[in-house]
Design an enzyme around this catalytic site. Sequence first.
Site, PDB file in Angstrom:
ATOM      1  N   GLY B  17     -42.729  85.697  11.325  1.00 27.41           N
ATOM      2  CA  GLY B  17     -41.390  85.943  10.784  1.00 27.41           C
ATOM      3  C   GLY B  17     -41.080  85.210   9.489  1.00 27.41           C
ATOM      4  CB  SER B  86     -49.235  76.525   4.323  1.00 26.23           C
ATOM      5  OG  SER B  86     -47.988  76.841   4.894  1.00 26.23           O
TER       6      SER B  86
END
Lengths: 454, 202
Positions: B17, B86
């Site tokens: 999301g 990340s």
Amino acid sequence: MGFLDRGRSKKKGRRVVLVGLDGTPYTFVRRLIAEGRAPNIARLAEQGSLLRMNSTWPWVSSVAWSTMMTGVNPGKHNIFGFVDRDPSSYKQFIPTSRTMKAKTLWEMLSEAGKRVIVVNVPVTYPPRPVNGILVGCFLSPSLEKAVYPESYVPTLKSLGYIIDADPWKARESKELALQEVNAALDARIRTLFYLFEREKWDYLQVHIMETDRLHHFLWQPMEEGDPVYAPAFYEFYRRIDEMLGRLAAKLDEHTTLLWMSDHGFCTIKQEVYVNRWLMDMGWLKLRHIPPDPQKGLEEVAPDSIAYSLDPGRVYLRVRGREKEGCVAPGAEYEQYRDEIAAAALRLRDPRDGSPIFRAAFRREELYHGPYLEQAADLILAPYDGYDPKGALYKETLTYKGDELVGMHTYDDAMFYLGGATIPQTEFSVVDIAPTILQLMGVPPSPGLDGRSLV
Amino acid sequence: MEQKGFTVWFTGLSGSGKTALALRLEEELRRRGLKVERLDGDIVRQGLTRDLGFSKEDRDKNIERVTFVAKLLTRNGVAVLCSFISPYRDVRARSRQEIGNFVEVYCYAPLETLIERDVKGLYKKAIAGEIPNFTGISDPYEPPENPEVMIDSSQETEEESLAKIVRKLEELGYLSPTESEKAYTEEEEALIEARLAALGYL
């Protein structure tokens, strides 16, 4: 972050029921006890700690209860009064639970799996979700919009619950004021006992706003021993005493009774119009005399140095912060702040020469936290009896009306804790949330400013 | 008040999301009149970092370049919204250090949920071995230890998640609290003002 706690088993701790008595002074309750007018409170005071407590600066209910319910100072919860302003547009607005930025006691309890019911505490509209039921305060536009979950509205309606007594009716006459506050108190008491007995809860807080209302309209006649209104006033408190006695009788050994007020009360000697004073001193200029009431602070002229909002909050028109601000941040700002503070302390009542303000706090003396910038630059603290008002324009510095005759005080709030002794002698509303968390065995959120009294 | 620059860094597995929330936040920040720039994994890899793959070294380089851009924008008063998987903790720590005004948002959902959702059809391919080094399947993800905000998209609505981020930004002083959502209609506000006036507060 509630989902992290979901499914966590309930820790052991006490149940707590707290009754909020808005604006009931500690010293007044002590007098009721001494005069034999509050037998239940007298007995309960011997079984627990009934203590004097400090409010907040300013001592208005919105600031005091926000501080109570979060355990942090206004610099962290962002409620500084019943009205506030957007400095970039001068639009005024009414701070609500959406303006309030800190987590509430009942949100902390909800996250720990406790079931909470909270009714009518100032600055709880719009209702923020809890694990339980929350009914918003007198700043709610309607009952339908005030309740979480909405499905609880019909139950409240069947109890005859009302959001507030009608303050305009109450201003019409003292008889009407009495009728209004007694009727609202009926609804509050009925709801309190219904929730107490019929709902499941670990924490129940019901707020009686009517004490504050009664005081605003009838404190002076009570103090002066008016033959009609003083007995009516004491009758109201007899009902409060009876309610607390009845509640105490229903407690089991796992439940602790608390009650508290958020500030004290006294008779108004004079209302003080701070903006009139700023005008007299040359620090405030208006675009039109009299100003257009629809325009509010937009009537402040661009070369003004300062203006004020209720009660005694003085804002400097700082460049870069305020629309058309003309005071340079840094040295000039500090110089004006010093000048205005010093002048406030020199201000005298034109009738008898009494000093009006006992202190002029710089905001950083009272508050700290991420919302400090939203606070007034100076907070003027009056002597009891001088009620600083926020009206933008008045022709005189002071005035004494006969409708609103009572005003708030700082150092005469009250806190009661059943069944325990509190060693501290000096504490304030900021310490209440941590105390309740401690009683209920829930670890406090990080960053609280208050400390548990137990 | 002059806008303070800051970077909101969305981290989390594919499909958790990040981009959806960044888009919602972008909309909200623009509505409040802020200058906003969005840096998204799916976008920068078509330009700024077109030459990089998905090895640990290349992933680090990808984040390094993005961090540099975010840093420049942040120090010039822009609200930067970065959404990148990340996956490595030390790399995110370096971005935080470089950028300064850094708000880490951890977008979480249980892996089973993500595999079930599989919006881009990537999990299916990764499980079939068609995509090498796929975070969560064939490459590790190190969850943040102290993110400013944690989102669980399997438990919260997008509205709730957005409100949590906005509230945190207000709390950190990046957004002006007076911009808060209005609680009253005009009519209601007039009613409440009259009530406050009757009590002498106005």
